[in-house]
Design an enzyme around this catalytic site. Structure first.
Site, PDB file in Angstrom:
ATOM      1  CD  GLN A  63      -6.306  -5.966  -4.437  1.00 35.72           C
ATOM      2  OE1 GLN A  63      -5.957  -5.620  -3.324  1.00 35.72           O
ATOM      3  NE2 GLN A  63      -6.310  -5.136  -5.460  1.00 35.72           N
TER       4      GLN A  63
ATOM      5  CB  SER B 113       3.700   0.618  -6.872  1.00 32.42           C
ATOM      6  OG  SER B 113       3.323   0.707  -5.517  1.00 32.42           O
ATOM      7  CB  SER B 114       0.691   4.591  -4.555  1.00 36.11           C
ATOM      8  OG  SER B 114      -0.428   4.440  -5.384  1.00 36.11           O
TER       9      SER B 114
ATOM     10  CG  HIS C 219      -3.976   4.036  -9.785  1.00 35.67           C
ATOM     11  ND1 HIS C 219      -2.920   4.652  -9.176  1.00 35.67           N
ATOM     12  CD2 HIS C 219      -4.376   3.051  -8.935  1.00 35.67           C
ATOM     13  CE1 HIS C 219      -2.682   4.072  -8.004  1.00 35.67           C
ATOM     14  NE2 HIS C 219      -3.550   3.095  -7.846  1.00 35.67           N
TER      15      HIS C 219
ATOM     16  CG  MET D  95      -5.993   1.757  -1.335  1.00 38.58           C
ATOM     17  SD  MET D  95      -5.299   1.022   0.149  1.00 38.58           S
ATOM     18  CE  MET D  95      -3.659   0.681  -0.413  1.00 38.58           C
TER      19      MET D  95
ATOM     20  CG  LEU E  80      -5.410   8.318  -8.591  1.00 39.73           C
ATOM     21  CD1 LEU E  80      -6.578   8.929  -9.351  1.00 39.73           C
ATOM     22  CD2 LEU E  80      -5.684   6.851  -8.268  1.00 39.73           C
TER      23      LEU E  80
ATOM     24  CE  LYS F 153       2.677  -3.290  -8.156  1.00 43.05           C
ATOM     25  NZ  LYS F 153       2.022  -3.087  -6.903  1.00 43.05           N
TER      26      LYS F 153
HETATM   27  P1  AMP Z   1      -4.086   0.592  -5.248  1.00 42.02           P
HETATM   28  O1  AMP Z   1      -4.392   2.053  -5.299  1.00 42.02           O
HETATM   29  O2  AMP Z   1      -2.635   0.291  -5.137  1.00 42.02           O
HETATM   30  O3  AMP Z   1      -4.944  -0.148  -4.265  1.00 42.02           O
HETATM   31  O4  AMP Z   1      -4.489   0.021  -6.675  1.00 42.02           O
HETATM   32  C1  AMP Z   1      -5.794   0.188  -7.186  1.00 42.02           C
HETATM   33  C2  AMP Z   1      -5.959  -0.711  -8.382  1.00 42.02           C
HETATM   34  O5  AMP Z   1      -4.996  -0.354  -9.375  1.00 42.02           O
HETATM   35  C3  AMP Z   1      -5.726  -2.195  -8.062  1.00 42.02           C
HETATM   36  O6  AMP Z   1      -6.660  -2.971  -8.790  1.00 42.02           O
HETATM   37  C4  AMP Z   1      -4.321  -2.426  -8.551  1.00 42.02           C
HETATM   38  O7  AMP Z   1      -4.065  -3.758  -8.919  1.00 42.02           O
HETATM   39  C5  AMP Z   1      -4.277  -1.502  -9.755  1.00 42.02           C
HETATM   40  N1  AMP Z   1      -2.904  -1.158 -10.080  1.00 42.02           N
HETATM   41  C6  AMP Z   1      -2.005  -0.549  -9.272  1.00 42.02           C
HETATM   42  N2  AMP Z   1      -0.823  -0.428  -9.900  1.00 42.02           N
HETATM   43  C7  AMP Z   1      -0.980  -0.983 -11.124  1.00 42.02           C
HETATM   44  C8  AMP Z   1      -0.115  -1.200 -12.235  1.00 42.02           C
HETATM   45  N3  AMP Z   1       1.150  -0.821 -12.211  1.00 42.02           N
HETATM   46  N4  AMP Z   1      -0.637  -1.794 -13.328  1.00 42.02           N
HETATM   47  C9  AMP Z   1      -1.922  -2.209 -13.346  1.00 42.02           C
HETATM   48  N5  AMP Z   1      -2.777  -2.048 -12.343  1.00 42.02           N
HETATM   49  C10 AMP Z   1      -2.317  -1.452 -11.241  1.00 42.02           C
END
Ligand code: AMP
Length: 282
Positions: free
Chosen positions: A155, A187-188, A37, A30, A33, A151
């Site tokens: 999901q 996390s974003s 990510h 989403m 980044l 994380k």
């Molecule tokens: P998001 O943009 O939050 O939807 O995350 C996109 C992908 O990145 C998802 O598969 C998340 O699980 C992964 N992701 C987000 N944060 C982390 C993190 N700290 N470590 C590993 N994967 C992550």
């Protein structure tokens, strides 16, 4: 690097790559980044020949309109980051209209017990929204591999189930959790925290580590009680749930059985910002 907004352009580009025998990897995100990510993109880059990173803030997976409105959107910065580290990657950044036409609606999925607890319980409709957008992306990109972070462990299992339900010919690759220096899972949403909240949010990781250390020496009830107490004593963090669950079925554990894998899961609020994390216990 390509930045593509339209489905047809992406399909044409990928079809040519596929014809040339290239394996395609998809990293759905989403945006906003961060290093977490990038660890997924790195894995995709070493596994596939062509890496597509989708950037789309998916409205149907948000159960809270404030959260959706406040979600950081930083496409320009994201593109610069990817161009710097992965100059050959393809960014797919569609509009809502492109992904949903005029029907901003989620499908209903039968994910079974996987969706009954934790995020499924506290974010009504969340996994239907996630399933809907990931299904659309997988059908569009037709990747050989798709990469998801542990994380969001629940999901990750839901996506594996989705692939089964939709009979999609893709291999789902799990990626380990990337953390900040103090242990906070990247996390974003961390960008929305104050400096103090960001420091104190390490309580989430510390709590998971404590549980891991004491796992097997104390009961689930005792461990849960200790975590609840830790969060009650925090002026900054409010616990939404702490659960020890079977790592395959995600059903909450009452008693620990030998030969079964368990994971601990936490969701907590720092102000308005909701944070989640998890850890394998055995
Ligand atoms: P998001 O943009 O939050 O939807 O995350 C996109 C992908 O990145 C998802 O598969 C998340 O699980 C992964 N992701 C987000 N944060 C982390 C993190 N700290 N470590 C590993 N994967 C992550």
């Amino acid at each position: 690097m390509h930045i593509i907004h339209e489905k047809e352009i992406l399909e044409n580009l990928l079809s040519a790559k596929r014809k040339a025998g290239k394996k395609i990897g998809l990293v759905p995100t989403m945006g906003a980044l961060h290093t977490g990510h990038l660890s997924l993109v790195e894995k995709a880059n070493t596994t596939a020949d062509v890496v597509v990173i989708s950037i789309f803030v998916n409205p149907t997976q948000f159960n809270n309109q404030n959260d959706l409105a406040n979600y950081p959107r930083t496409l320009e910065k994201d593109s610069e980051l990817l161009a710097h580290h992965y100059p050959d990657c393809i960014i797919f950044a569609p509009s809502e209209q492109t992904m949903y036409s005029d029907q901003l609606q989620a499908n209903t999925y039968e994910f079974g017990p996987l969706a009954n607890y934790m995020e499924g319980q506290f974010r009504q409709g969340h996994f239907d929204g996630v399933g809907t957008i990931v299904n659309k992306l997988l059908r569009l990109v037709k990747p050989d591999f798709a990469f998801f972070g542990e994380k969001d462990y629940q999901q990750l299992l839901i996506i594996k189930k989705l692939v089964e339900i939709e009979k999609l010919p893709v291999t789902i690759i799990p990626c380990s959790i990337s953390r900040e220096k103090n242990g906070l899972a990247r996390s974003s949403r961390n960008e929305l925290l104050t400096t103090e909240q960001r420091e104190r949010a390490s309580l989430i990781f510390q709590s998971l580590q404590d549980v891991k250390q004491e796992f097997g020496t104390k009961s689930v009830i005792e461990l849960s009680g200790e975590i609840e107490k830790k969060f009650k004593n925090s002026a900054i963090l409010k616990l939404e749930y702490f659960i020890i669950a079977n790592a395959e079925t995600l059903e909450p554990a009452k008693k620990i059985e030998t030969g079964t894998k368990y994971r601990a899961f936490i969701a907590a609020y720092a102000g308005e910002v909701r944070l989640i994390d998890n850890m394998a216990l055995n």
